[in-house]
Design an enzyme around this catalytic site. Structure first.
Site, short mmCIF file in Angstrom:
data_model
loop_
_atom_site.label_atom_id
_atom_site.label_comp_id
_atom_site.label_asym_id
_atom_site.label_seq_id
_atom_site.Cartn_x
_atom_site.Cartn_y
_atom_site.Cartn_z
N HIS A 56 15.61 10.96 13.16
CA HIS A 56 15.10 10.27 14.33
C HIS A 56 14.39 11.26 15.26
O HIS A 56 14.55 12.48 15.14
CB HIS A 56 16.23 9.58 15.08
N GLU A 58 14.82 12.01 18.43
CA GLU A 58 15.67 12.86 19.27
C GLU A 58 16.22 14.04 18.49
O GLU A 58 16.27 15.17 19.00
CB GLU A 58 16.83 12.03 19.85
N CYS A 82 19.81 5.46 19.76
CA CYS A 82 20.69 4.58 18.99
C CYS A 82 22.15 4.96 19.21
O CYS A 82 22.49 6.13 19.43
CB CYS A 82 20.33 4.62 17.51
N ALA A 161 -15.18 -8.80 13.18
CA ALA A 161 -16.42 -8.03 13.28
C ALA A 161 -17.57 -9.02 13.27
O ALA A 161 -17.77 -9.73 12.28
CB ALA A 161 -16.55 -7.05 12.12
N TRP A 177 -23.49 -4.93 5.65
CA TRP A 177 -22.43 -4.67 6.62
C TRP A 177 -22.87 -5.21 7.97
O TRP A 177 -24.00 -4.97 8.39
CB TRP A 177 -22.11 -3.18 6.71
N ASP A 207 -14.67 -12.10 -2.21
CA ASP A 207 -15.06 -10.71 -2.02
C ASP A 207 -14.22 -9.71 -2.81
O ASP A 207 -14.61 -8.54 -2.92
CB ASP A 207 -14.96 -10.34 -0.52
N LEU A 211 -8.89 -3.68 0.64
CA LEU A 211 -7.89 -3.69 1.72
C LEU A 211 -7.09 -2.39 1.77
O LEU A 211 -5.90 -2.39 2.04
CB LEU A 211 -6.94 -4.89 1.58
N GLU A 258 -7.38 -9.62 8.76
CA GLU A 258 -8.82 -9.38 8.71
C GLU A 258 -9.66 -10.62 8.40
O GLU A 258 -10.87 -10.53 8.32
CB GLU A 258 -9.14 -8.27 7.69
N ALA A 261 -12.79 -16.68 8.57
CA ALA A 261 -12.83 -17.49 9.77
C ALA A 261 -11.70 -18.51 9.82
O ALA A 261 -11.08 -18.71 10.88
CB ALA A 261 -14.18 -18.20 9.85
#
Length: 328
Positions: A56, A58, A82, A161, A177, A207, A211, A258, A261
């Protein structure tokens, strides 16, 4: 001119929150936490949650520091230490009690019931001065973990985009693009900070998107792939039938959506988008494919007051803006 003012607790916590980005995604399913040890206004040690969750933050920050130095130092940590023991390592609250810094400043309360106030209580019982900030920068750095704890689902970032007139493609579907190289590199950097990335079934079939992360040195940080479809996903890809099913994506704290629509509209209509990333290219398409489908709004009043701008920058010729969903 007078001497510069010393940094405040919020200043130091903001620095810790930026450091926590190094842990994001790699620490999953553990939260990406960061810690700073400050001695007389100087950072002398730092740490962040390591890949897989241990050590962790810390433990990494406190290792090797002399007791006499810690006795004059403040430990800043983005999340409450924790309080539960684990076969993988001791409770951070116990480590801090043993180290005995002069003061501990915590950015966020831990909603995990195994800690939930017990970490701070343990420090107070050991007579270590503590302060809980409820700091916005630390909350933003822990958004995935906090959303999962509070709402039982990942933090969702929706990326769009578009052209200036709100199109994501030509009428025939051509979309490569819309934006330039700088904006696309920024998208890949965002992918590297998420545990999973999701597209709709239509986008997947049309497409065949990779990814993945294609930035030199970060290729290994490609997120898990998820498709929103009622059909069957290919090997190595998760399939979910509805936006609400993201709650069942095990081990996912931060989800990057991503599109396309219809998928974007489905997540917005379900009010599951926590952050909106909008990339706009200085082009006009006209009769193209729109960035969003129907959202089910009954009136314009329902559209107002839902989004707050928190970042804007220029990426080459493209404009980037990030908005947070405002929730009561």
């Amino acid at each position: 001119m007078g001497a510069a003012a010393s940094p405040t607790d919020h200043d130091w916590m903001a620095a810790a929150a930026r450091l926590a980005l190094r842990a994001r995604a790699l620490s999953c399913p553990n939260p990406g936490v960061a810690a700073l040890v400050v001695h007389h206004d100087r950072v002398i040690a730092r740490g962040w949650t390591q890949p897989g969750g241990r050590p962790h933050a810390e433990a990494a920050a406190l290792a090797g520091l002399a007791p006499e130095v810690l006795a004059e130092s403040t430990l800043y940590v983005t999340l409450e230490p924790c309080a539960h023991r684990s076969p993988r390592g001791p409770a951070c609250a116990d480590l801090i009690v043993a180290a005995r810094p002069a003061r501990v400043v915590v950015g966020q309360h831990d909603p995990d019931p195994r800690t939930s106030g017990a970490g701070l209580a343990r420090l107070a019982a050991a007579e270590i001065a503590t302060r809980l900030l409820d700091d916005p920068a630390s909350a933003a750095s822990l958004a995935g973990f906090l959303t999962r704890q509070r709402f039982g689902r990942p933090q969702v970032t929706l990326k769009l985009a578009t052209s200036l007139d709100g199109c994501i493609a030509l009428a025939d579907g051509t979309s490569r693009w819309i934006t330039g190289k700088a904006a696309r590199a920024h998208v890949h950097a965002q992918r590297a900070q998420h545990d999973a990335i999701l597209v709709g079934g239509g986008t997947w079939r049309a497409d065949s998107p990779r990814l993945d992360v294609r930035l030199p040195g970060l290729e290994m940080r490609s997120p898990r792939r998820v498709v929103l479809t009622r059909g069957t996903a290919p090997d190595g890809v998760n399939a979910i039938a509805a936006p609400e099913a993201i709650a069942g994506l095990e081990g996912v704290l931060n989800l990057y959506v991503e599109g396309g629509a219809e998928t974007a509209a489905a997540f917005l209509a379900a009010d599951l988008v926590d952050e909106l990333h909008l990339y706009r290219a200085p082009i006009l398409i006209g009769d193209g494919r729109r960035s969003l489908g129907a959202l089910g709004l009954a009136s314009l009043n329902a559209a107002h007051g839902r989004w707050a701008l928190h970042e804007r920058r220029q990426l080459g010729s493209d404009d980037f803006a990030a908005y947070w969903r405002t929730r009561n």
